[in-house]
Design an enzyme around this catalytic site. Structure first.
Site, short mmCIF file in Angstrom:
data_model
loop_
_atom_site.label_atom_id
_atom_site.label_comp_id
_atom_site.label_asym_id
_atom_site.label_seq_id
_atom_site.Cartn_x
_atom_site.Cartn_y
_atom_site.Cartn_z
N HIS A 1 0.83 -1.21 0.00
CA HIS A 1 0.00 0.00 0.00
C HIS A 1 0.87 1.26 0.00
O HIS A 1 0.45 2.30 -0.51
CB HIS A 1 -0.94 -0.01 1.20
CG HIS A 1 -2.05 -1.01 1.09
ND1 HIS A 1 -3.11 -0.85 0.23
CD2 HIS A 1 -2.25 -2.19 1.71
CE1 HIS A 1 -3.94 -1.87 0.34
NE2 HIS A 1 -3.43 -2.71 1.22
N GLU B 1 -5.30 -13.35 1.53
CA GLU B 1 -6.12 -12.14 1.51
C GLU B 1 -6.86 -12.05 0.18
O GLU B 1 -6.32 -11.50 -0.80
CB GLU B 1 -5.27 -10.89 1.73
CG GLU B 1 -4.64 -10.80 3.12
CD GLU B 1 -3.96 -9.47 3.37
OE1 GLU B 1 -3.95 -8.61 2.45
OE2 GLU B 1 -3.44 -9.26 4.48
#
Length: 260
Positions: free
Chosen positions: A178, A228
């Protein structure tokens, strides 16, 4: 009469002396050229060959040296920048960002592919998928990481235990994708996401827009991150398709490129 003979002998002797001197000078010149020019070159060449053989033998026989080092290729593609528990952000990394919406941002070089993918999902009737998280600053990543650690510590874990547990789902600052601006989390961080039609659509079509499922269930031992289904990473269309074709995660793919 005797003086004539002595004159001829003397002249003949001088010629022999001159010839002898010339021969000696020639031999000295040859010796000088050989010892000063050719011998050093031969010695240098032999020494280089010896050193090269020695280096190769040391590399081949040293168990601490990975033999792949000799043939690794340099991967110079911003789309394949690897950020994980072993690789932090490149030094002085400052992504150029563009807004996804009023809150979320993504790498300016790749946002077009993300928007196209979301638009095409909606065209196919999937309207319950949205970007929950994209780019995060390093400071924001630290806040999220520390909050999770403190939650675990409040449950009775030590700091070390809490960090280890946190790392299963949240990367440390500067080691999160991120922070790169090339990763998105869809919807909520919830394993129910994999039951949605949107997830199935992504599994089938995301590679056409350059995205891959970054943390697969069968690659946890390599990525060191729990599965995920909501986390997708932009790597470029050609790389995404090749990664899926080879059935690899990003770590495996980069190693594959480096060695082939």
């Amino acid at each position: 009469m005797h003086r004539g003979k002595r004159g001829k002998c003397s002249k003949y002797a001088r010629r022999r002396i001159i010839l002898l001197i010339a021969t000696l000078l020639f031999i000295i010149s040859i010796y000088f050229i050989f010892t000063k020019v050719y011998l050093p070159k031969i010695a240098k060449k032999d020494n280089m060959n010896f050193n090269n053989d020695n280096i190769n033998n040391n590399v081949d026989n040293n168990p601490r040296i990975d033999n792949n080092i000799k043939q690794k290729n340099i991967i110079d593609d911003w789309r394949l920048t690897l950020v994980n528990y072993e690789h932090s952000l490149p030094e002085n990394y400052e992504p150029k960002l563009e807004d996804i919406d009023e809150i979320r941002r993504f790498d300016k070089r790749a946002i077009e592919y993300l928007k196209n993918m979301l638009n095409d999902m909606r065209k196919d009737g999937i309207t319950n998928i949205w970007v929950q998280s994209a780019y995060r600053s390093v400071d924001r990543q630290e806040e999220i990481f520390e909050k999770k650690v403190k939650n675990y510590m409040n449950d009775g874990m030590t700091r070390e235990e809490a960090e280890k547990a946190t790392l299963q789902t949240i990367n440390k600052p500067e080691t999160s994708e991120h922070n790169l601006g090339l990763a998105v989390d869809f919807n909520y961080v919830d394993y129910k996401f994999e039951n949605l039609e949107g997830f199935k659509w992504l599994e089938k079509n995301a590679e056409n827009y350059g995205f891959i499922l970054r943390y697969r269930k069968d690659k946890e031992n390599i990525t060191k991150v729990d599965y995920e289904p909501w986390h997708w990473r932009y790597v470029g269309e050609e790389h995404a398709k090749e990664i899926n074709k080879l059935d690899m995660c990003l770590e495996e793919y980069i190693e594959y490129l480096e060695n082939n």
